[in-house]
Design a protein around this motif. Structure first.
Motif, mmCIF file in Angstrom:
data_model
loop_
_atom_site.group_PDB
_atom_site.id
_atom_site.type_symbol
_atom_site.label_atom_id
_atom_site.label_comp_id
_atom_site.label_asym_id
_atom_site.label_seq_id
_atom_site.Cartn_x
_atom_site.Cartn_y
_atom_site.Cartn_z
ATOM 1 N N ARG A 146 44.305 48.512 23.688
ATOM 2 C CA ARG A 146 44.242 49.158 24.236
ATOM 3 C C ARG A 146 42.675 48.200 25.038
ATOM 4 N N PHE A 147 42.368 47.161 23.963
ATOM 5 C CA PHE A 147 40.847 46.806 25.257
ATOM 6 C C PHE A 147 41.899 45.791 25.944
ATOM 7 N N TRP A 148 42.811 45.014 25.890
ATOM 8 C CA TRP A 148 43.105 44.353 27.424
ATOM 9 C C TRP A 148 44.067 45.226 28.331
ATOM 10 N N SER A 149 44.789 46.626 28.181
ATOM 11 C CA SER A 149 45.336 47.207 28.777
ATOM 12 C C SER A 149 44.584 48.809 29.320
ATOM 13 N N ILE A 150 43.519 48.771 28.825
ATOM 14 C CA ILE A 150 42.486 49.812 29.291
ATOM 15 C C ILE A 150 40.942 49.669 28.986
ATOM 16 N N THR A 151 40.605 48.986 28.353
ATOM 17 C CA THR A 151 39.340 48.275 28.342
ATOM 18 C C THR A 151 38.982 47.140 29.699
ATOM 19 N N ILE A 152 39.297 46.604 29.603
ATOM 20 C CA ILE A 152 39.220 45.339 30.795
ATOM 21 C C ILE A 152 39.454 46.191 31.832
ATOM 22 N N PRO A 153 40.104 46.247 32.592
ATOM 23 C CA PRO A 153 40.984 47.429 33.954
ATOM 24 C C PRO A 153 40.064 48.481 34.201
ATOM 25 N N MET A 154 39.109 49.381 33.042
ATOM 26 C CA MET A 154 38.590 50.347 34.090
ATOM 27 C C MET A 154 36.669 49.938 33.682
ATOM 28 N N ILE A 155 36.358 48.382 33.266
ATOM 29 C CA ILE A 155 35.631 47.775 33.646
ATOM 30 C C ILE A 155 35.224 46.421 34.741
ATOM 31 N N ARG A 156 36.208 46.722 35.828
ATOM 32 C CA ARG A 156 36.727 45.537 36.116
ATOM 33 C C ARG A 156 35.654 45.666 37.552
ATOM 34 N N PRO A 157 34.266 46.720 37.984
ATOM 35 C CA PRO A 157 33.595 46.606 38.561
ATOM 36 C C PRO A 157 32.234 45.787 38.094
ATOM 37 N N THR A 158 32.287 46.078 37.009
ATOM 38 C CA THR A 158 30.642 45.312 36.328
ATOM 39 C C THR A 158 31.109 44.429 35.893
ATOM 40 N N LEU A 159 32.924 44.025 35.431
ATOM 41 C CA LEU A 159 32.769 42.720 35.015
ATOM 42 C C LEU A 159 32.309 42.193 36.203
ATOM 43 N N PHE A 204 31.284 42.164 38.436
ATOM 44 C CA PHE A 204 29.294 41.828 39.001
ATOM 45 C C PHE A 204 29.138 41.346 37.950
ATOM 46 N N VAL A 205 29.387 40.501 37.110
ATOM 47 C CA VAL A 205 28.092 39.934 35.918
ATOM 48 C C VAL A 205 28.735 38.622 36.332
ATOM 49 N N VAL A 206 30.186 38.109 36.801
ATOM 50 C CA VAL A 206 31.330 37.386 36.991
ATOM 51 C C VAL A 206 29.726 36.620 38.010
ATOM 52 N N ILE A 207 30.031 38.178 39.480
ATOM 53 C CA ILE A 207 29.169 36.841 40.668
ATOM 54 C C ILE A 207 27.523 36.846 40.226
ATOM 55 N N THR A 208 27.133 37.205 39.042
ATOM 56 C CA THR A 208 25.677 37.044 39.099
ATOM 57 C C THR A 208 25.745 35.820 38.385
ATOM 58 N N LEU A 247 32.761 34.028 46.287
ATOM 59 C CA LEU A 247 33.816 34.743 46.936
ATOM 60 C C LEU A 247 35.199 34.126 46.137
ATOM 61 N N LEU A 248 35.412 33.234 46.032
ATOM 62 C CA LEU A 248 36.225 32.892 45.052
ATOM 63 C C LEU A 248 36.293 33.501 43.733
ATOM 64 N N SER A 249 35.013 33.287 42.766
ATOM 65 C CA SER A 249 34.606 33.988 42.005
ATOM 66 C C SER A 249 35.867 35.660 41.388
ATOM 67 N N PHE A 250 34.959 36.890 42.773
ATOM 68 C CA PHE A 250 35.381 37.519 43.043
ATOM 69 C C PHE A 250 36.984 37.674 42.871
ATOM 70 N N MET A 251 37.252 37.208 43.885
ATOM 71 C CA MET A 251 38.540 37.344 44.103
ATOM 72 C C MET A 251 39.549 36.962 42.988
ATOM 73 N N VAL A 252 39.592 36.224 41.994
ATOM 74 C CA VAL A 252 39.999 35.897 40.460
ATOM 75 C C VAL A 252 39.483 36.937 39.822
ATOM 76 N N THR A 253 38.820 37.456 40.376
ATOM 77 C CA THR A 253 38.299 38.499 38.945
ATOM 78 C C THR A 253 39.508 39.766 39.178
ATOM 79 N N ARG A 254 39.637 40.451 40.859
ATOM 80 C CA ARG A 254 40.345 41.404 41.662
ATOM 81 C C ARG A 254 41.658 40.819 41.004
ATOM 82 N N ALA A 255 42.076 39.368 40.649
ATOM 83 C CA ALA A 255 43.474 39.645 40.895
ATOM 84 C C ALA A 255 44.028 39.650 39.730
ATOM 85 N N VAL A 256 42.975 39.340 38.500
ATOM 86 C CA VAL A 256 43.666 39.336 36.772
ATOM 87 C C VAL A 256 43.728 40.906 36.713
ATOM 88 N N ARG A 257 44.912 41.288 36.835
ATOM 89 C CA ARG A 257 45.092 42.831 36.922
ATOM 90 C C ARG A 257 46.669 42.706 35.573
#
Length: 330
Positions: free
Chosen positions: A217-230, A232-236, A299-309
């Motif tokens: 549940r954590f890997w398949s639900i939580t991580i995908p659904m908090i991706r925008p905040t994740l 943001f945290v990665v970029i900051t 930008l690289l962090s943003f692309m990598v974070t979005r690519a991890v699905r």
């Protein structure tokens, strides 16, 4: 015809009605204007002015000198001390950002559970963030004391030689990264926790009925659904990690990054150029080079974070709806 009618109706408005209409139309812009004015004065103008300074032979006391164009940038990029600071910055950034994000995500997941004293624990993890950086440095200087600190005592207990935390490259990076992690992990954990609290609970219930365990549940639900905040945290964390200054500066206040520059970061290198050397032209060029580096890594962090699905949110929602349908049929 309609435009004439509108003009006539506007001309027939009383003064109070005109003021009311003006207030309704333009007052929101006046409310937000102070922020943009301050941002232009304290944000945009210094950036533009720094670009102008970087193109001149600019001395701290003498002021603007001859126009040198890109020579300051070439000089900085050909300086081996800059590349030493660059690799030190990348090393400290990786040692701090990656463990920080992993631990913050795990802490947020734990606090998202139904535990006793949840408010107390959520406030407790924020305490390191409100502690002054100077106090943090004093504490960690005692912890990483080569001969008398707790770490030295633990090493002596196992018969290991003392570690030269302030003199060797990698140990000094570990010590500085530990200060950064201790101070910022709780703050990032609260951001991720707020995102986790917004995830609909019925999605977890549907996944549980389908036989998904906590890890699934954590890997398949939580991580995908908090991706925008994740993201943001990665970029900051990326921006803050590449701009690190306070911790390495206070780790050895007598130097700008150690006696052999073993933990000098790019911002410390910039500081050394600007004040001890009084070379504002090269310091400004370094600031713009750092800006480009931050933009590239961000930008690289943003692309990598979005690519991890690991799972698609739409798929999770479809699964939840199908589970509800099955329960309705039964």
């Amino acid at each position: 015809m309609s435009s004439r009618t509108d003009h006539a109706s506007r001309s027939q408005l009383t003064f109070r009605q005109k003021v009311s209409r003006f207030d309704y139309t333009y007052s929101p812009y006046f409310y937000i204007a102070p922020f943009f004015i301050l941002f232009a004065l304290l944000g945009v103008f210094p950036i533009v002015y720094t670009m102008n300074v970087s193109l001149y032979d600019w001395h701290l006391l003498k002021g603007q000198g001859d126009f040198v164009g890109m020579q300051n940038y070439i000089s900085v990029l050909n300086d081996p001390f800059f590349w030493n600071a660059f690799w030190n910055t990348i090393s400290i950034f990786l040692l701090s950002a990656i463990p920080q994000l992993i631990v913050a995500t795990l802490i947020a997941a734990l606090l998202d559970q139904a535990i006793r004293g949840a408010t107390f624990w959520r406030m407790s993890i924020l305490l390191p963030y409100i502690v002054a950086p100077v106090a943090v440095t004093v504490i960690f200087l005692q912890i990483f004391n080569q001969y008398h600190g707790p770490v030295a005592g633990l090493l002596d207990l196992f018969g290991l030689d003392p570690i030269r935390w302030s003199f060797d490259v990698f140990p000094s990076h570990v010590a500085i990264a530990s200060m950064v992690n201790w101070r910022w992990t709780g703050y990032n954990a609260l951001l991720l926790l707020a995102a986790m609290q917004a995830v609909p609970r019925d999605v977890y219930e549907s996944a549980t009925l389908d036989g998904a365990g906590k890890l699934r549940r954590f890997w398949s639900i939580t991580i995908p659904m908090i991706r925008p905040t994740l993201i943001f945290v990665v970029i900051t964390a990326t921006i803050g990690g590449l701009q690190i200054f306070t911790e390495p500066k206070l780790f050895d206040g007598r130097t700008n990054g150690g006696s052999d520059r073993q933990f000098q970061t790019i911002v410390l290198y910039l500081y050394e150029l600007a004040f001890p050397r009084r070379d504002f032209g090269r310091a400004s060029a370094t600031a713009w080079i750092l800006f480009v580096i931050i933009m590239g890594v961000g930008l690289l962090s943003f692309m990598v974070t979005r690519a991890v699905r690991t799972a698609d949110v739409k798929t999770v929602r479809v699964g939840a709806l199908s589970a509800r349908a099955k329960r309705g049929e039964s």
